[in-house]
Design an enzyme around this catalytic site. Sequence first.
Site, PDB file in Angstrom:
ATOM      1  N   HIS A 110       3.289   2.035  -4.333  1.00  0.00           N
ATOM      2  CA  HIS A 110       3.551   1.997  -2.535  1.00  0.00           C
ATOM      3  C   HIS A 110       5.505   1.543  -2.351  1.00  0.00           C
ATOM      4  CE1 HIS A 110       4.262   1.518   1.712  1.00  0.00           C
ATOM      5  NE2 HIS A 110       4.106   0.246   1.484  1.00  0.00           N
ATOM      6  N   LEU A 143      -5.798   7.580   4.619  1.00  0.00           N
ATOM      7  CA  LEU A 143      -7.590   8.383   4.007  1.00  0.00           C
ATOM      8  C   LEU A 143      -8.909   7.556   4.529  1.00  0.00           C
ATOM      9  CD1 LEU A 143      -6.888   8.491  -0.267  1.00  0.00           C
ATOM     10  CD2 LEU A 143      -7.102  10.304   1.222  1.00  0.00           C
TER      11      LEU A 143
END
Length: 204
Positions: free
Chosen positions: A96, A80
């Site tokens: 993650h 992003l």
Amino acid sequence: MTRLIDAASAGELGEAEIVAALSNRADAEGLKTAAAANIPTGVIEHRAYKSREDFDRALADAIDVHAPDLVLLAGFMRILTEGFVRRFDGRLLNIHPSLLPLFPGLDTHRRALAEGVRLHGCTVHFVTPCLDHGPIIIQAAVPVLDDDDENSLAARVLAEEHRIYPLAARWFVEGRLTLAEGRVRVAGEQREAALIAPLLGGQT
Ligand code: NHR
């Protein structure tokens, strides 16, 4: 995404209501789960936009239609831009599949096995423009076993992802997370609660 929807239905996210499920992939499994739970879904195809900035703006606009208090990346695979991240500053989380700051980026299980680490895991963090380097909310550690391959290790980590992401979301919703000097404080938790370390005795 599916796990978060199930967690919300089971009341594990406290008062939180999931207001929308968006993906850049029409085939994302979570969209089906969302639709079955009567949650609005949307697809924003990144290929339809000529730049990352354009895609990110379209995605952000689609998110803002639902006016969420919190945005959760779940299996979202597009880096992003700074503009997007700033727009959702302080209310954008990612999970993650590694013990950050080890193994940011892709192929974390393969890289963990290649390095021969004995501990691996997952991390929920606030998203910042610096990939996989935002302030850490909670981590879970799992052992790496001698016979592990990428699939067996990924499955052990995923079970913990499914545990800590709903927990982090609930803490956020309950207003218990504060950020100071790049570190997250969790109000009203045992000191150890933000580190989940199951089964380090050895069994799978
Ligand atoms: N964006 C920012 N700014 N910061 C983070 O921490 C982000 C992010 C976007 C996604 C998830 C992340 C992960 O946890 C995430 C965290 C995709 C890539 C990647 O390299 C890296 C990390 C993560 C997700 N994506 C390639 C890209 O060019 C495309 C790879 C593909 O499509 O398979 O965007 O793992």
